[in-house]
Design an enzyme around this catalytic site. Structure first.
Site, PDB file in Angstrom:
ATOM      1  N   SER A  28      -1.612 -33.370 -25.539  1.00 31.06           N
ATOM      2  CA  SER A  28      -0.800 -34.374 -26.220  1.00 31.06           C
ATOM      3  C   SER A  28       0.509 -33.769 -26.732  1.00 31.06           C
ATOM      4  O   SER A  28       0.658 -32.549 -26.840  1.00 31.06           O
ATOM      5  CB  SER A  28      -1.585 -34.979 -27.384  1.00 31.06           C
ATOM      6  N   SER A  31     -10.403 -35.966 -13.865  1.00 26.40           N
ATOM      7  CA  SER A  31      -9.671 -36.572 -12.758  1.00 26.40           C
ATOM      8  C   SER A  31     -10.391 -36.353 -11.435  1.00 26.40           C
ATOM      9  O   SER A  31     -10.799 -35.230 -11.106  1.00 26.40           O
ATOM     10  CB  SER A  31      -8.256 -35.991 -12.672  1.00 26.40           C
ATOM     11  N   GLU A  75      -0.606 -25.041 -14.386  1.00 27.90           N
ATOM     12  CA  GLU A  75      -0.470 -26.494 -14.357  1.00 27.90           C
ATOM     13  C   GLU A  75       0.975 -26.948 -14.188  1.00 27.90           C
ATOM     14  O   GLU A  75       1.217 -28.036 -13.704  1.00 27.90           O
ATOM     15  CB  GLU A  75      -1.047 -27.112 -15.629  1.00 27.90           C
ATOM     16  N   GLN A 118     -11.827 -30.796 -12.626  1.00 26.43           N
ATOM     17  CA  GLN A 118     -11.700 -29.868 -13.749  1.00 26.43           C
ATOM     18  C   GLN A 118     -12.548 -30.333 -14.918  1.00 26.43           C
ATOM     19  O   GLN A 118     -12.288 -31.381 -15.501  1.00 26.43           O
ATOM     20  CB  GLN A 118     -10.226 -29.772 -14.165  1.00 26.43           C
ATOM     21  N   GLY A 119     -13.578 -29.569 -15.274  1.00 30.12           N
ATOM     22  CA  GLY A 119     -14.479 -29.919 -16.366  1.00 30.12           C
ATOM     23  C   GLY A 119     -14.094 -29.224 -17.656  1.00 30.12           C
ATOM     24  O   GLY A 119     -14.770 -28.268 -18.081  1.00 30.12           O
ATOM     25  N   TYR A 120     -13.034 -29.676 -18.292  1.00 27.74           N
ATOM     26  CA  TYR A 120     -12.569 -29.103 -19.553  1.00 27.74           C
ATOM     27  C   TYR A 120     -12.818 -30.052 -20.727  1.00 27.74           C
ATOM     28  O   TYR A 120     -13.629 -29.795 -21.597  1.00 27.74           O
ATOM     29  CB  TYR A 120     -11.072 -28.778 -19.468  1.00 27.74           C
ATOM     30  N   SER A 121     -12.090 -31.169 -20.763  1.00 30.30           N
ATOM     31  CA  SER A 121     -12.104 -32.059 -21.925  1.00 30.30           C
ATOM     32  C   SER A 121     -13.476 -32.666 -22.170  1.00 30.30           C
ATOM     33  O   SER A 121     -14.213 -32.976 -21.236  1.00 30.30           O
ATOM     34  CB  SER A 121     -11.080 -33.184 -21.741  1.00 30.30           C
TER      35      SER A 121
END
Length: 381
Positions: free
Chosen positions: A361, A152, A236, A115-118
């Site tokens: 968070s 991840s 999720e 997953q290429g988000y953050s």
């Protein structure tokens, strides 16, 4: 919801348990294990559509499978991002051609996803992504430039779904596009593992070289990536939370046994903390069952994340406390080859420090609840 298991569910649970008993421990490689699961149709049982090599079952049987998988001691899944995040998103927003191309390899355990988000400057604040994608001539492909972080299993993945900015004049959640990027692009995509407190490196930095890194597939419309991305985040949480709680119960059981063995359980304060952790875990289970199927409202995923993340950290802290002074030493002597040996309690303590950060968070979860559930004024930006 009125949640209960039927005789049919019990028969399915028995089938799942028998299959797991026969196969867990046979495959030692995680990718081979994914293929074994796929060959038996166990990948994608919760998808809204079948016909991709997956069996499909109802919600209660998904819970039964998740619980039996957790109890069996089966290895951690390498394919869970593709199965539980990417596939449901593609089923909701993809074309028939995209589903036919990408879902069968996921169901077979043949293609793994990350997953290429953050990004370094856009972690929990996903709308601030700066990774860019520009059309490469008239072929319809995009050239991707930028960096993702905390990705991840990127070191194992075959594909990455990437949220990138395709409109350079846009800001915040406008002008974003959901791209599918093949990871096998030598010299164009660089993956750098991030060593964690536990000594492991499941998270990674990913660098896209804009001159060469290419993406040919867009899910949803160009510029509509924010809607697709938010849809994905809704997948999720859910059935996987119940399986997670099975693992939590096993960890709590080990802490209780250690407390009895070391005499720490003679301390009334320690006993109180153990009972409190047990009661809170039961409350989390009933809350998860209550909110299955989306019945908990828009704040349910955030509430669940707040509950289990803090709980798991407190368990990790207690796990080393009941060990006493022995918790400061590793299970084996230090050597240059194995400088970071940890026992179960030490691993739990160190790994759980990240629980209140990754996946959104605690501060972000509270903001979501405040704005979307309680209707409080939006946080100034």
């Amino acid at each position: 919801m009125d949640f209960g298991f039927t005789a049919e569910d019990d028969a399915f649970r028995a089938e799942a348990r028998a299959w797991l008993d026969a196969h867990v421990g046979v495959e030692r490689d995680r990718r081979s294990w994914e293929r074994t699961l796929g060959a038996a149709g166990w990948i994608g049982i919760g998808w809204s559509e079948g016909g991709y090599g997956n069996r499909t079952v109802g919600l209660t049987q998904q819970v039964a499978w998740a619980e039996e998988y957790a109890r069996s001691g089966a290895p951690p899944r390498s394919g869970h991002i593709g199965e539980n995040l990417f596939a449901p998103t593609l089923l909701a927003h993809g074309t028939a051609e995209q589903k036919a191309r990408f879902l069968p390899p996921v169901a077979a355990g043949e293609e793994l996803w990350c997953q290429g988000y953050s990004e370094p400057g856009a972690g929990s604040d996903l709308a601030g992504v700066r990774t860019r994608a520009e059309l490469d001539g008239g072929g319809g492909a995009y050239r991707v430039t930028g960096q993702k972080i905390w990705t991840s299993l990127a070191h194992e993945a075959d594909w990455c779904f990437v949220l990138a900015r395709t409109d350079p004049e846009s800001a915040r959640h406008h002008g974003l596009t959901f791209l599918l990027v093949p990871m096998d692009q030598p010299g164009r995509i660089e993956v750098r593992p991030i060593r964690q407190l536990t000594g492991t490196s499941d998270f990674n930095e990913v660098f896209f070289d804009g001159a060469h890194a290419r993406a040919e597939h867009v899910v949803g419309a160009v510029g509509d990536g924010w809607r697709v991305a938010m849809s994905l985040l809704g997948f999720e949480r859910g059935v996987s939370t119940l399986a997670q709680q099975i693992g939590f119960a096993e960890e709590l059981g080990r802490v209780v046994r250690t407390a009895v063995e070391t005499g720490a359980a003679d301390d009334p304060v320690v006993r109180d903390r153990l009972v409190r952790l047990w009661a809170e875990l039961r409350a989390m289970r009933w809350n998860a069952l209550r909110t299955l199927g989306g019945s908990g409202g828009p704040g349910a995923p955030s509430v669940a994340k707040l509950l289990w993340a803090g709980w798991h950290q407190r368990l990790g802290e207690l796990a080393v406390q009941v060990r006493g002074a022995a918790a400061s030493a590793g299970p084996s002597d230090w050597t240059p080859a194995t400088p970071y040996e940890l026992d179960d309690a030490q691993h739990l303590f160190l790994f759980s420090r990240a629980d209140t950060i990754y996946g959104g968070s605690d501060q972000i979860q509270r903001t979501i609840i405040a704005e979307r559930v309680l209707g409080l004024p939006r946080q100034p930006r």
